[in-house]
Design an enzyme around this catalytic site. Sequence first.
Site, short mmCIF file in Angstrom:
data_model
loop_
_atom_site.label_atom_id
_atom_site.label_comp_id
_atom_site.label_asym_id
_atom_site.label_seq_id
_atom_site.Cartn_x
_atom_site.Cartn_y
_atom_site.Cartn_z
N HIS A 25 -31.39 30.57 42.66
CA HIS A 25 -31.57 31.09 44.30
C HIS A 25 -30.96 32.43 44.23
O HIS A 25 -30.27 32.87 43.33
CB HIS A 25 -30.56 30.10 45.00
CG HIS A 25 -28.99 30.21 44.70
ND1 HIS A 25 -28.71 29.28 43.49
CD2 HIS A 25 -28.21 30.96 45.17
CE1 HIS A 25 -27.38 29.84 43.55
NE2 HIS A 25 -27.15 30.72 44.35
N HIS B 98 -29.87 39.14 44.18
CA HIS B 98 -30.35 38.94 42.71
C HIS B 98 -30.14 37.28 42.68
O HIS B 98 -29.98 36.38 43.48
CB HIS B 98 -29.34 39.55 41.96
CG HIS B 98 -27.88 38.44 41.92
ND1 HIS B 98 -26.90 38.87 43.18
CD2 HIS B 98 -27.26 37.46 41.60
CE1 HIS B 98 -25.93 38.08 43.12
NE2 HIS B 98 -26.03 37.09 42.21
P1 A2P Z 1 -24.52 34.22 42.89
O1 A2P Z 1 -25.03 34.20 44.29
O2 A2P Z 1 -24.22 35.43 42.24
O3 A2P Z 1 -25.41 33.18 41.84
P2 A2P Z 1 -19.54 29.03 43.47
O4 A2P Z 1 -20.31 27.83 42.30
O5 A2P Z 1 -19.09 29.93 42.51
O6 A2P Z 1 -19.01 28.38 44.44
O7 A2P Z 1 -20.81 29.86 43.80
C1 A2P Z 1 -21.66 29.49 44.69
C2 A2P Z 1 -22.96 30.41 44.83
O8 A2P Z 1 -22.43 31.45 45.61
C3 A2P Z 1 -23.43 31.19 43.76
O9 A2P Z 1 -24.68 31.42 43.78
C4 A2P Z 1 -22.57 32.43 43.76
O10 A2P Z 1 -23.03 33.80 42.93
C5 A2P Z 1 -22.18 32.71 45.20
N1 A2P Z 1 -20.87 33.25 45.50
C6 A2P Z 1 -19.93 32.75 45.03
N2 A2P Z 1 -18.93 33.66 45.33
C7 A2P Z 1 -19.24 34.72 46.12
C8 A2P Z 1 -18.84 35.71 46.86
N3 A2P Z 1 -17.54 35.96 46.86
N4 A2P Z 1 -19.79 36.59 47.32
C9 A2P Z 1 -21.08 36.36 47.33
N5 A2P Z 1 -21.54 35.20 46.65
C10 A2P Z 1 -20.73 34.49 46.13
#
Ligand code: A2P
Length: 219
Positions: free
Chosen positions: A69, A150
Amino acid sequence: ASLEEMSLPLYFGWFLLSSIQDKVRCTSMDFLKTLDTLEAFKKHLIDFTGKAEKEVDLEQYFHAKGTLHCTTEFCDFGKVKGSKEYANNPAVKESYGSAFELSLSALFVTPRTVGARVSLSEEQLVLWPADADKEAEEGAASLPLGSRAHITLGCAEGVAPVQTGLDLLQILALQQDGQQGELIEEMELGSLTYYGEGRWLLALREPICAPAIFSDFYG
Ligand code: A2P
């Protein structure tokens, strides 16, 4: 927390349809397989291993992170400032459950993460939060809106997926500073550039068109 706060998801984003997930995973595996056999990569192996002679199998080095995603707004169930406003944005509400076609324009690899850059259209940028690209990296504030967009394809041991977007911003900030990187070679998939400190970017000759549904995820 109020009931309303409880109702906010972990994050909003575009979720790739399963057939295209397989294609993207295969393409990234092929890329990793090729990358770690290149002499140019071996020359900079120390960025990944900490030791010059050690070998690395990039397919084992990175771990997949669930459904592919592209996160738009990370809400953390409402704990993130501005996430309620995002959820209440009419554009977000109207697009909820709708299909989009994401354009994956590059693959990138660092010692921490592997990801795909998403080049957002004008229509898609409407769903991109105004402050998402500002985080962390110096210089990132002056990058165009949506620069951070991304798909996380994998993370090294102990690295959280949030790192993927920061790694991408770092590479784009270098490009914007006029650091062209070192053009390594023209591969079948596109041109491969090295940006130092283990940062590799493959600009895809043909962007991958990825159908995706705009929705949210509660975990
Ligand atoms: P990404 O979008 O790069 O894949 P987690 O499993 O760590 O809780 O993260 C869930 C999703 O949210 C993942 O897709 C992750 O990164 C995104 N994510 C986690 N923390 C943040 C943040 N502080 N800012 C933006 N996206 C985040």
